[in-house]
Design a protein around this motif. Sequence first.
Motif, PDB file in Angstrom:
ATOM      1  N   THR A  52       0.811  -1.215   0.000  1.00 28.78           N
ATOM      2  CA  THR A  52       0.000   0.000   0.000  1.00 28.78           C
ATOM      3  C   THR A  52       0.842   1.262   0.000  1.00 28.78           C
ATOM      4  OG1 THR A  52      -1.708  -1.201   1.246  1.00 28.78           O
ATOM      5  CG2 THR A  52      -1.897   1.180   1.173  1.00 28.78           C
ATOM      6  N   HIS A  53       1.956   1.252   0.706  1.00 31.32           N
ATOM      7  CA  HIS A  53       2.733   2.494   0.783  1.00 31.32           C
ATOM      8  C   HIS A  53       3.413   2.783  -0.542  1.00 31.32           C
ATOM      9  CE1 HIS A  53       6.944   1.116   0.805  1.00 31.32           C
ATOM     10  NE2 HIS A  53       6.576   0.107   1.570  1.00 31.32           N
ATOM     11  N   ARG A  54       3.757   4.041  -0.730  1.00 32.46           N
ATOM     12  CA  ARG A  54       4.355   4.492  -1.993  1.00 32.46           C
ATOM     13  C   ARG A  54       5.825   4.111  -2.062  1.00 32.46           C
ATOM     14  NH1 ARG A  54       2.819  10.513  -0.710  1.00 32.46           N
ATOM     15  NH2 ARG A  54       4.078   9.779   1.041  1.00 32.46           N
ATOM     16  N   ALA A  55       6.371   4.211  -3.278  1.00 31.39           N
ATOM     17  CA  ALA A  55       7.769   3.799  -3.474  1.00 31.39           C
ATOM     18  C   ALA A  55       8.724   4.664  -2.675  1.00 31.39           C
ATOM     19  CB  ALA A  55       8.113   3.857  -4.961  1.00 31.39           C
ATOM     20  N   THR A  56       8.366   5.918  -2.417  1.00 34.24           N
ATOM     21  CA  THR A  56       9.265   6.818  -1.685  1.00 34.24           C
ATOM     22  C   THR A  56       9.157   6.659  -0.174  1.00 34.24           C
ATOM     23  OG1 THR A  56       7.551   8.524  -1.822  1.00 34.24           O
ATOM     24  CG2 THR A  56       9.280   8.551  -3.513  1.00 34.24           C
ATOM     25  N   ASP A  57       8.139   5.937   0.299  1.00 29.72           N
ATOM     26  CA  ASP A  57       7.945   5.762   1.741  1.00 29.72           C
ATOM     27  C   ASP A  57       8.823   4.632   2.276  1.00 29.72           C
ATOM     28  OD1 ASP A  57       6.017   7.712   1.518  1.00 29.72           O
ATOM     29  OD2 ASP A  57       4.363   6.276   1.332  1.00 29.72           O
ATOM     30  N   LEU A  58       9.040   4.644   3.588  1.00 29.59           N
ATOM     31  CA  LEU A  58       9.811   3.608   4.266  1.00 29.59           C
ATOM     32  C   LEU A  58       8.923   2.978   5.333  1.00 29.59           C
ATOM     33  CD1 LEU A  58      13.171   5.530   4.758  1.00 29.59           C
ATOM     34  CD2 LEU A  58      12.692   3.772   3.063  1.00 29.59           C
ATOM     35  N   ALA A  59       8.751   1.664   5.258  1.00 30.56           N
ATOM     36  CA  ALA A  59       7.881   0.957   6.199  1.00 30.56           C
ATOM     37  C   ALA A  59       8.692  -0.037   6.999  1.00 30.56           C
ATOM     38  CB  ALA A  59       6.758   0.233   5.444  1.00 30.56           C
ATOM     39  N   GLY A  60       8.372  -0.159   8.281  1.00 31.29           N
ATOM     40  CA  GLY A  60       9.101  -1.095   9.121  1.00 31.29           C
ATOM     41  C   GLY A  60       8.255  -1.578  10.287  1.00 31.29           C
ATOM     42  N   ARG A  61       8.718  -2.651  10.884  1.00 30.79           N
ATOM     43  CA  ARG A  61       8.106  -3.160  12.118  1.00 30.79           C
ATOM     44  C   ARG A  61       8.862  -2.539  13.278  1.00 30.79           C
ATOM     45  NH1 ARG A  61       8.303  -9.370  14.311  1.00 30.79           N
ATOM     46  NH2 ARG A  61       6.888  -9.125  16.090  1.00 30.79           N
ATOM     47  N   TYR A  62       8.145  -1.748  14.073  1.00 29.53           N
ATOM     48  CA  TYR A  62       8.812  -0.964  15.106  1.00 29.53           C
ATOM     49  C   TYR A  62       8.834  -1.658  16.450  1.00 29.53           C
ATOM     50  CZ  TYR A  62      10.742   3.452  16.718  1.00 29.53           C
ATOM     51  OH  TYR A  62      11.579   4.421  17.200  1.00 29.53           O
ATOM     52  N   GLY A  63       7.868  -2.532  16.680  1.00 28.14           N
ATOM     53  CA  GLY A  63       7.822  -3.258  17.938  1.00 28.14           C
ATOM     54  C   GLY A  63       7.138  -4.595  17.730  1.00 28.14           C
ATOM     55  N   GLY A  64       6.588  -5.162  18.806  1.00 27.95           N
ATOM     56  CA  GLY A  64       5.942  -6.463  18.691  1.00 27.95           C
ATOM     57  C   GLY A  64       4.820  -6.465  17.686  1.00 27.95           C
ATOM     58  N   GLU A  65       3.780  -5.650  17.935  1.00 31.59           N
ATOM     59  CA  GLU A  65       2.658  -5.576  16.991  1.00 31.59           C
ATOM     60  C   GLU A  65       2.500  -4.167  16.439  1.00 31.59           C
ATOM     61  OE1 GLU A  65       0.761  -5.085  21.134  1.00 31.59           O
ATOM     62  OE2 GLU A  65       2.406  -6.220  20.241  1.00 31.59           O
ATOM     63  N   GLU A  66       3.597  -3.411  16.452  1.00 30.90           N
ATOM     64  CA  GLU A  66       3.557  -2.009  16.038  1.00 30.90           C
ATOM     65  C   GLU A  66       4.387  -1.815  14.777  1.00 30.90           C
ATOM     66  OE1 GLU A  66       3.200   1.584  18.937  1.00 30.90           O
ATOM     67  OE2 GLU A  66       5.334   1.295  18.525  1.00 30.90           O
ATOM     68  N   PHE A  67       3.824  -1.080  13.832  1.00 28.19           N
ATOM     69  CA  PHE A  67       4.500  -0.777  12.573  1.00 28.19           C
ATOM     70  C   PHE A  67       4.646   0.737  12.446  1.00 28.19           C
ATOM     71  CE2 PHE A  67       2.409  -4.809  12.072  1.00 28.19           C
ATOM     72  CZ  PHE A  67       3.313  -5.584  11.362  1.00 28.19           C
ATOM     73  N   CYS A  68       5.606   1.131  11.619  1.00 24.36           N
ATOM     74  CA  CYS A  68       5.857   2.557  11.402  1.00 24.36           C
ATOM     75  C   CYS A  68       6.095   2.791   9.912  1.00 24.36           C
ATOM     76  CB  CYS A  68       7.064   3.010  12.220  1.00 24.36           C
ATOM     77  SG  CYS A  68       7.461   4.768  12.030  1.00 24.36           S
TER      78      CYS A  68
END
Length: 408
Positions: free
Chosen positions: A288-304
């Motif tokens: 879903t996020h755009r090519a310029t965005d950065l997505a990651g798993r920040y914690g146990g069930e938390e994403f950023c």
Amino acid sequence: MLSDESAAMMALLVLFTAVQCILAALMLALRRSAAGRAWVVGLALACAAGLLVANGRGAPAWLLLVAPALGLAAQLLIHRGIVLTGGSHAAAPGAGAAGAAAMLAVLGAAALGEGSRPAEAAGYAAAVAAAFTLAWLLPRPQAPGPRARPLVLAACALQLLAQCCGLYAVWGVSGAVAARHAEALLLLRLLPSFVAILAGLAAFTLMTMDAMLAAQERRARLDALTGLLNRGAIDSAARVLAAEYARHGHPMSCLVIDIDRFKRINDSGGHRAGDLVLRQIAAVVERTHRATDLAGRYGGEEFCVLCPHTGEADAVLLANRILHGIRAIALPPEMGGFASASIGIAEIRDGAGGGAAAWDRLFGSADRALYEAKRRGRGRVVSASSLEVRAPAPRPAPRVPARAEACH
């Protein structure tokens, strides 16, 4: 007593044989790697061509043609190895056609009959014409890597020089001169080829090391379960982007996503079910996020999700798309229903204190918005700007009726 040329020839033969043994061992070690097989087999064929030239004096014409044919096959395989090691699958335009035409020329030269010189010269000429690897590398300044590129270019140029020297030794020198200086002419043909093989072997080693280091770096930056960036990689990228905001004023927004009631998913379906939901939500965020965005798993069930050059309004649109995708994920049968998540959004407002301090403030704002989304009933998007307390506008003074004013 051996002459200097004979001693040098013996030394070259020993070196060619030693390198061939090393390449044979490498073939066994790299048999499962397509790039490794192409590189090592190509270098082994080039080495075999050199050994055949060194030991092929007085051989029939058709046998002498094997050396340029092996050299041509070596060029084709090394070219494929360079392309694959660089992570590309696009070879030089017309490489296959050029190689096929050159091989046909070598085979056609075998039909020339009794004279070995015309046949061998035709074979070397065809091999020289097939030097398309240099043509593929020169317009690509980043291929196949900053450290290996000089060695690869040197190996290709030296191999081309070896083919040219072979053509000169066969066609450009008279029979009488060739008879008197046979050892020197052989050295002229073999030395560039041997140095090219060593340069190619060193280049392949460097390219393999660079590829391994790059793969290890990628693994160190990725979350093992979801394949998204891990917390350290997100923090590092966010600090850089926050510093850019401080210098240039480029906007940046942050989405903090938390799965609703994730503990209940683990308790009902087990940790395997929880891991499956995490991977499915990560897949939604990834696509879903755009090519310029950065997505990651920040914690146990938390994403950023970091959204550079993006204001809060556009970040809200992205968050709603992610939320819509998450709501389509079915929960384990023990629970039934579909997944849900709460999302907090904030846009960077203050770059004072450097990238780390600005990132801490930005994440803190998005995190507060996330907890407000939880408080409001979960499964929704809340922006930090909507939580800002605005000072109430001053009330206008009540108007005194004219009659009252007259009384005073």
